[in-house]
Design a protein around this motif. Sequence first.
Motif, PDB file in Angstrom:
ATOM      1  N   LEU A  14      -2.307  -0.545   9.862  1.00 38.02           N
ATOM      2  CA  LEU A  14      -2.945  -0.253   8.580  1.00 38.02           C
ATOM      3  C   LEU A  14      -4.323   0.376   8.768  1.00 38.02           C
ATOM      4  N   ASP A  15      -5.062  -0.097   9.763  1.00 40.72           N
ATOM      5  CA  ASP A  15      -6.370   0.506  10.042  1.00 40.72           C
ATOM      6  C   ASP A  15      -6.212   1.977  10.437  1.00 40.72           C
ATOM      7  N   PHE A  16      -5.199   2.271  11.239  1.00 38.79           N
ATOM      8  CA  PHE A  16      -4.952   3.654  11.655  1.00 38.79           C
ATOM      9  C   PHE A  16      -4.608   4.530  10.453  1.00 38.79           C
TER      10      PHE A  16
ATOM     11  N   ARG B 263       0.805  -1.220   0.000  1.00 38.93           N
ATOM     12  CA  ARG B 263       0.000   0.000   0.000  1.00 38.93           C
ATOM     13  C   ARG B 263       0.845   1.282   0.000  1.00 38.93           C
TER      14      ARG B 263
ATOM     15  N   ASN C 178       0.065  -5.480  12.359  1.00 36.44           N
ATOM     16  CA  ASN C 178      -0.081  -4.902  11.022  1.00 36.44           C
ATOM     17  C   ASN C 178      -1.496  -4.387  10.794  1.00 36.44           C
ATOM     18  N   ARG C 179      -2.474  -5.137  11.272  1.00 26.44           N
ATOM     19  CA  ARG C 179      -3.864  -4.695  11.115  1.00 26.44           C
ATOM     20  C   ARG C 179      -4.100  -3.385  11.870  1.00 26.44           C
ATOM     21  N   ILE C 180      -3.580  -3.280  13.088  1.00 26.75           N
ATOM     22  CA  ILE C 180      -3.750  -2.067  13.889  1.00 26.75           C
ATOM     23  C   ILE C 180      -3.155  -0.862  13.165  1.00 26.75           C
TER      24      ILE C 180
ATOM     25  N   GLU D 185      -5.261   3.986   7.281  1.00 25.07           N
ATOM     26  CA  GLU D 185      -6.406   4.101   6.389  1.00 25.07           C
ATOM     27  C   GLU D 185      -7.433   5.085   6.937  1.00 25.07           C
ATOM     28  N   SER D 186      -7.561   5.169   8.258  1.00 25.31           N
ATOM     29  CA  SER D 186      -8.515   6.107   8.852  1.00 25.31           C
ATOM     30  C   SER D 186      -8.121   7.547   8.563  1.00 25.31           C
TER      31      SER D 186
ATOM     32  N   GLU E 153      -1.658  -9.136  13.955  1.00 25.44           N
ATOM     33  CA  GLU E 153      -2.485  -8.202  14.720  1.00 25.44           C
ATOM     34  C   GLU E 153      -1.887  -6.801  14.669  1.00 25.44           C
TER      35      GLU E 153
ATOM     36  N   LYS F  98      -6.982   8.665   5.747  1.00 24.61           N
ATOM     37  CA  LYS F  98      -7.464   8.995   4.406  1.00 24.61           C
ATOM     38  C   LYS F  98      -8.942   9.371   4.451  1.00 24.61           C
TER      39      LYS F  98
ATOM     40  N   LYS G  68      -3.978   8.340  19.850  1.00 16.40           N
ATOM     41  CA  LYS G  68      -4.654   7.088  20.173  1.00 16.40           C
ATOM     42  C   LYS G  68      -3.641   6.135  20.784  1.00 16.40           C
TER      43      LYS G  68
END
Length: 284
Positions: A276-278, A53, A272-274, A280-281, A270, A283, A252
């Motif tokens: 990437l979610d941050f 990404r 990586n998800r945390i 992406e938020s 876990e 954007k 956060k």
Amino acid sequence: MSNAEHVQSGLAEINGTTLYYEVAGAGHPFVLAHGHLLDRRSWDEQFAVFAQRYRVIRYDQRGFGDSGLITKGKPYSDRQDLYELLTFLGVERAYLMGVSGGGQLAIDFTLEHPEMVDALIPVTAGVSGFQPPEDLAVKHPLTVRLFTELEEAFTKHDVARAVEVSLELWTDGPGRLPAHAAPELRERIREMTTHNWMRPDDEDQAETSPVPLEPPAISRLGQIGAPTLVILGEWDAPNPLEQLTAEIPGAKKVVMAETAHHPFMEKPAEFNRIVLDFLESLKA
């Protein structure tokens, strides 16, 4: 071959040393700064994933991994090294994530170059200027004992013992029984730490302390304007950002269960998800 699979690597000659770097992916630049027991390889479970990404940059800081040694008597700054590396790579703005000592670097860099940081992610990070509380030995006797043993091992130049104590302190964490971190994780970190602490240290290339940020970050966290995500490990030694996160506007905080000082290596999926979610938020 996709952009994520193609890795550009090289040595950047800057500030009187050489910094080894690797770049993969395309998109917004995303810089990964390793901890001071580790090197760039500690990000193996993040590098390719994030490169799907982003344009991901990882590097060995001065005196670590495959980068140049620290030259005796010549002042240097990890912040200036990172600035010059990004300039060398043509990066004007980036997301910046660092763990432990690399996390302290990320915070300090954000304060020194706020125009270059679009998001800050300190992971189990130090804070420059922080002084441990006077009651640390009362509240956290095991942590203090391990720090004392580590200092004694360094005094005796017993690298093997120092590495073992550091594994108990950081990889296992005071909240977990000794040697109870995954064996493969302990050995990975042992190899990197041993390599760093066994590097040549002769009369011409001896370690010297980097130029600190002035004033230090401890009194300036409220000045951080970049969106910030602080990630901590449940079983880590006491971390100043546990309490100081509130001083960073809008920051956060996530505490990853059943991890110590290196949550990104213990639970990479876990983690990586945390992250990437941050990102992406932002954007949205």
